[in-house]
Design an enzyme around this catalytic site. Structure first.
Site, PDB file in Angstrom:
ATOM      1  N   ARG A  46      41.913  57.645   8.383  1.00 15.54           N
ATOM      2  CA  ARG A  46      41.004  56.742   7.665  1.00 15.54           C
ATOM      3  C   ARG A  46      41.633  55.354   7.557  1.00 15.54           C
ATOM      4  NH1 ARG A  46      41.101  56.950   2.444  1.00 15.54           N
ATOM      5  NH2 ARG A  46      41.030  59.219   2.287  1.00 15.54           N
ATOM      6  N   TYR A  98      17.411  40.684   7.300  1.00 16.74           N
ATOM      7  CA  TYR A  98      17.225  42.091   7.651  1.00 16.74           C
ATOM      8  C   TYR A  98      16.868  42.909   6.403  1.00 16.74           C
ATOM      9  CZ  TYR A  98      18.440  46.883   8.787  1.00 16.74           C
ATOM     10  OH  TYR A  98      18.406  48.238   8.921  1.00 16.74           O
ATOM     11  N   ASP A 170      26.036  36.637   8.737  1.00 19.17           N
ATOM     12  CA  ASP A 170      25.608  37.770   9.572  1.00 19.17           C
ATOM     13  C   ASP A 170      25.240  37.186  10.934  1.00 19.17           C
ATOM     14  OD1 ASP A 170      24.215  39.736  10.937  1.00 19.17           O
ATOM     15  OD2 ASP A 170      23.206  40.515   9.150  1.00 19.17           O
ATOM     16  N   LYS A 195      24.282  46.433  17.738  1.00 19.28           N
ATOM     17  CA  LYS A 195      23.354  45.615  18.525  1.00 19.28           C
ATOM     18  C   LYS A 195      24.044  45.054  19.768  1.00 19.28           C
ATOM     19  CE  LYS A 195      20.692  46.890  15.295  1.00 19.28           C
ATOM     20  NZ  LYS A 195      21.030  46.605  13.944  1.00 19.28           N
TER      21      LYS A 195
HETATM   22  C1  LIG Z   1      20.644  41.187  11.262  1.00 20.39           C
HETATM   23  C2  LIG Z   1      21.097  42.570  10.916  1.00 20.39           C
HETATM   24  N1  LIG Z   1      22.112  42.734  10.059  1.00 20.39           N
HETATM   25  C3  LIG Z   1      22.561  43.945   9.706  1.00 20.39           C
HETATM   26  C4  LIG Z   1      21.985  45.103  10.203  1.00 20.39           C
HETATM   27  C5  LIG Z   1      22.492  46.452   9.764  1.00 20.39           C
HETATM   28  O1  LIG Z   1      23.247  47.043  10.761  1.00 20.39           O
HETATM   29  P1  LIG Z   1      23.359  48.641  10.998  1.00 20.39           P
HETATM   30  O2  LIG Z   1      21.998  49.102  11.375  1.00 20.39           O
HETATM   31  O3  LIG Z   1      24.372  48.734  12.095  1.00 20.39           O
HETATM   32  O4  LIG Z   1      23.823  49.241   9.728  1.00 20.39           O
HETATM   33  C6  LIG Z   1      20.921  44.976  11.109  1.00 20.39           C
HETATM   34  C7  LIG Z   1      20.274  46.191  11.652  1.00 20.39           C
HETATM   35  O5  LIG Z   1      19.204  46.141  12.206  1.00 20.39           O
HETATM   36  C8  LIG Z   1      20.468  43.684  11.462  1.00 20.39           C
HETATM   37  O6  LIG Z   1      19.444  43.500  12.321  1.00 20.39           O
END
Ligand SMILES: Cc1ncc(COP(=O)(O)O)c(C=O)c1O
Length: 379
Positions: A46, A98, A170, A195
């Site tokens: 971990r 998101y 982000d 992604k």
């Molecule tokens: C812009 C953005 N940030 C964060 C996330 C969250 O990521 P995860 O789905 O890997 O937890 C997403 C998921 O679609 C996203 O599009």
């Protein structure tokens, strides 16, 4: 090293025991020690795993940071950043982001006494207006998911530094290929590595990158104490994905541009949201802080009814109807019922996310096939 070389070599060192050019998947939970406290720097997986460490080194390098940390998902990475805060601390974030981030903030962290202010971050003045002496973090998503709004990272980080506030960006939609927020003054970059970094729709993972040692130490402590670490197989997949980020992104951008223009010229299509258009409200800032405009596009039909959108969403043959984005294959998504369903409808509509908005993650297939698919589905 120039950027394209970095994507391929960052974090990769021939395996010391065999010379294997690819980082092995160290599928182990623990490490044998010679005596209590006498070990090779690895005690329990971990806290330490060589496959993860290789990936974390790559994360740092591709965002021009000094440190990288890998998490079991993008939201787990976001969760770790918010755990830097104390009850009563305030966060300023965008009113278009998101849906899962919004859900984490409103449904989980508000219960622990963290206060979130949602503002339109396209204007830095909107942020300035809600800063108090309790503001500890500005959370920025740019381009935003799904409306492709652009926030001026440098202007926001300049304001944040003046007020001694941490900024986290982000950077999922842009990827490090298009934008590097640490170079624009951000303290932390967050990615859903699920992604573009992974790039093949086969893994869930999150990433944090930073320059500052203190922030790294705090976030490493949270990573190991809260335990949202990715497994070594997933780390291997993302490390492999990063090696082709630049060639994939180049094609995502080319295909994205062609499709954005196809949609804009189509008689049945209404508004198209893509920051590459000169008349997009954030175009000038996007041009300043991004190297290209990416393959994420949202649009509405002129017949802006949910029925017409639903028909289109169910009619494509190559664009697969699915959540997520950033993979080599093209996806089509209905934010209102899928990725952003956790945002209350009134909130969504107020911020411009209509019931009939359609989001595309343009993949790297032949663009003629993608256009033909959309043409047939739009009818
Ligand atoms: C812009 C953005 N940030 C964060 C996330 C969250 O990521 P995860 O789905 O890997 O937890 C997403 C998921 O679609 C996203 O599009």
């Amino acid at each position: 090293m120039k950027r394209n070389t970095t994507y391929i070599h960052a974090g990769s060192h021939p395996d010391p025991s065999t010379g294997a050019i690819m980082t092995p998947i160290y599928q182990t939970s623990t490490y044998v020690q010679q005596a209590p406290g006498v070990n090779k720097g690895y005690e329990y997986a971990r806290s330490q795993n060589p496959t993860r460490f290789a990936l974390e080194e790559a994360f740092a390098k591709i965002e021009n940071g000094n440190f990288g940390l890998a998490f079991s998902s993008g939201v787990a990475a976001t969760d770790a950043v918010i755990k830097l805060l104390q009850p009563g601390d305030e966060v300023i974030c965008g009113n278009d982001m998101y849906g899962g981030t919004y859900r984490l903030f409103t449904k989980v962290f508000e219960r622990f006494g963290i206060v979130f202010h949602y503002v339109n971050q396209q204007e830095v003045e909107n942020i300035r207006k809600v800063i108090t002496d309790k503001t500890k973090l500005i959370w920025v998503e740019t381009p935003t998911n799904p409306l492709m709004n652009i926030a001026d990272i440098q202007a926001i980080t300049t304001l944040a530094k003046e007020k001694k506030i941490i900024t986290c960006v982000d950077n999922t939609f842009a990827s490090p290929y298009l934008q590097n927020p640490l170079d624009l003054g951000a303290d932390i970059v967050m990615h859903s590595a699920t992604k573009y970094l992974g790039g093949h729709s086969d893994v869930i993972q999150g990433a944090l990158m930073m320059k500052d040692q203190w922030l790294r130490d705090q976030l490493y402590f949270i990573q190991k104490s809260c335990g949202a670490v990715p497994g070594p197989q997933d780390c291997f997949l993302v490390l492999r994905g990063i090696k082709t980020l630049h060639v994939r992104m180049q094609r995502h951008c080319e295909n994205g541009k062609a499709i954005a223009h196809f949609l804009r010229d189509h008689a049945k299509v209404g508004k198209v949201y893509w920051p590459g258009f000169e008349d997009h409200s954030g175009h000038a800032i996007a041009k300043k802080q991004m190297r290209d405009f990416g393959g994420m596009i949202s649009f509405e039909l002129k017949n802006n009814s949910v029925e017409a959108a639903t028909k289109l969403l169910s009619s494509t043959k190559i664009f697969a109807l699915a959540e997520s984005l950033g993979g080599v294959e093209s996806l089509i998504n209905h934010p209102a019922s899928m990725t952003h369903a956790s945002i209350p409808r009134e909130e969504r509509i107020k911020n411009g996310l209509s019931d009939s908005l359609i989001r595309l993650s343009v993949g790297i297939e032949d663009v003629e096939d993608l256009i033909e698919d959309l043409r047939n589905a739009i009818g």
